[in-house]
Design an enzyme around this catalytic site. Structure first.
Site, PDB file in Angstrom:
ATOM      1  N   LYS A 157      46.942  31.323  48.254  1.00 13.07           N
ATOM      2  CA  LYS A 157      47.829  32.464  48.469  1.00 13.07           C
ATOM      3  C   LYS A 157      48.845  32.021  49.520  1.00 13.07           C
ATOM      4  O   LYS A 157      48.658  32.237  50.723  1.00 13.07           O
ATOM      5  CB  LYS A 157      47.018  33.685  48.916  1.00 13.07           C
ATOM      6  CG  LYS A 157      47.818  34.978  48.888  1.00 13.07           C
ATOM      7  CD  LYS A 157      46.901  36.176  49.048  1.00 13.07           C
ATOM      8  CE  LYS A 157      47.661  37.450  49.340  1.00 13.07           C
ATOM      9  NZ  LYS A 157      48.553  37.906  48.278  1.00 13.07           N
TER      10      LYS A 157
HETATM   11  N1  PMP Z   1      47.906  37.863  42.046  1.00 11.72           N
HETATM   12  C1  PMP Z   1      48.838  37.781  42.996  1.00 11.72           C
HETATM   13  C2  PMP Z   1      50.037  36.911  42.776  1.00 11.72           C
HETATM   14  C3  PMP Z   1      48.700  38.520  44.183  1.00 11.72           C
HETATM   15  O1  PMP Z   1      49.627  38.451  45.141  1.00 11.72           O
HETATM   16  C4  PMP Z   1      47.582  39.362  44.352  1.00 11.72           C
HETATM   17  C5  PMP Z   1      47.435  40.170  45.601  1.00 11.72           C
HETATM   18  N2  PMP Z   1      46.810  39.450  46.626  1.00 11.72           N
HETATM   19  C6  PMP Z   1      46.622  39.402  43.323  1.00 11.72           C
HETATM   20  C7  PMP Z   1      46.823  38.641  42.181  1.00 11.72           C
HETATM   21  C8  PMP Z   1      45.393  40.238  43.444  1.00 11.72           C
HETATM   22  O2  PMP Z   1      44.518  39.666  44.393  1.00 11.72           O
HETATM   23  P1  PMP Z   1      43.590  40.565  45.289  1.00 11.72           P
HETATM   24  O3  PMP Z   1      42.803  41.417  44.380  1.00 11.72           O
HETATM   25  O4  PMP Z   1      42.738  39.598  46.032  1.00 11.72           O
HETATM   26  O5  PMP Z   1      44.454  41.380  46.177  1.00 11.72           O
END
Ligand code: PMP
Length: 304
Positions: A157
């Site tokens: 991320k």
């Molecule tokens: N994909 C992307 C590109 C994101 O930014 C997020 C948000 N963090 C998610 C998927 C979903 O991840 P999460 O459930 O951990 O928030």
């Protein structure tokens, strides 16, 4: 303006106006940051941080991919997050921890720039709106693909990855949709600009696998666990674009989006509008997050 009072920077809480970095910091020029988005939910036992350990672990994993040494242990980092939530007296909201390459020199090589760390937290409600959670959103398949495997790693991320998210989101909003769904380099379904995706087909849940250029979502993992507990079969596999048009239900998951139904894709209404499974999972998810589920104790960190 982001309404927050205290921001934790490199070990100290500073006031909103003092939480600044130098314009020549490496991160400003090259996107060299890794970050998290975490929700704080209101519960009967006070504010609770949703899956804190998993988020902090993912932050450290993202840093590892980019060879960034975060100068804290996971435990110390969790404590700093809790401290930041308390300092801002939040009942519910959003937490943004970030580690980034700071100020030293401006070549592409980041190794001599410090890894600086900050944590902010503020009050926050539904990301796509209450109506979206209920009725569902209109999405388009984006003309922008997700980065191919072995280009920009999607399991990290990282700040720079959000240039792709911005292209997807800007295009969707410009075209009058509420979100865009991107395909991966092969043309299979990847994810939304900030959400993972689930298809419901014949009572079964299907979601793209780890090699689909999507982030390994913590909400996605939560929904998989909840779905299995309810007795649904869940498969992680490649999803061809056209399955979006012929599936029975479709929904997005994410820290911000929570569990958001999709009403239509490219103006084709999903299924017959029935959202039974999506709504059942959404209810489980909100029960869990608000401390009303048998798994709540395991998934929530209460801020006392
Ligand atoms: N994909 C992307 C590109 C994101 O930014 C997020 C948000 N963090 C998610 C998927 C979903 O991840 P999460 O459930 O951990 O928030």
């Amino acid at each position: 303006m982001i309404n927050t009072e205290k921001i934790w920077m490199n070990g100290k809480l500073v006031g909103h106006d003092d939480a600044n970095i130098h314009i020549l910091s490496h991160v400003v020029h090259y996107g060299s940051s890794v970050f998290e988005g975490i929700r704080i939910y209101k519960t009967e036992n006070g504010p609770a941080i949703f899956r804190l350990r998993e988020h902090v672990k993912r932050l450290f994993d993202s840093a590892k991919i980019y060879r960034m040494e975060i100068p804290y242990t996971i435990e110390k980092f969790e404590q700093a997050i809790i401290e930041t939530v308390k300092a801002n007296k939040l009942e519910q909201g959003y937490i943004r921890p970030i580690a980034y390459r700071g100020y030293f020199e401006l070549g592409v090589t980041p190794t001599r720039c410090p890894v600086d760390v900050a944590i902010a937290a503020w009050a926050w409600g539904a990301y796509l709106g209450e109506e979206a959670l209920n009725k569902g959103i209109r999405v388009q398949v984006s003309s922008w693909r997700r980065p191919a495997l072995n280009t920009l790693p999607s399991l990290a991320k990282a700040g720079g990855n959000y240039l792709s998210s911005q292209l997807i989101r800007l295009e969707a909003l410009n075209n009058g949709y509420e979100e865009g769904i991107a395909l991966d380099y092969l043309g299979n379904v990847s994810e939304g600009s900030g959400e993972n995706l689930f298809v419901v087909l014949n009572g079964k849940l299907i979601t793209p696998n780890l090699a689909s250029s999507a982030l390994g979502g913590i909400t996605k993992d939560t929904v998989i666990q909840l779905a299995k507990k309810l007795g649904y079969e869940v498969v992680e596999q490649a999803i061809p674009r056209e399955l979006l048009y012929i599936c029975d239900e479709l929904f997005l998951t994410g820290t911000a989006a929570e569990v958001t139904p999709v009403y239509s894709v490219d103006n084709i209404v999903v299924g017959n509008g029935d959202k039974t499974i999506t709504k059942a999972l959404q209810k489980e998810f909100f029960d869990l997050a608000h401390g009303r589920h048998e798994l709540s104790e395991k998934f929530l960190t209460y801020v006392k």
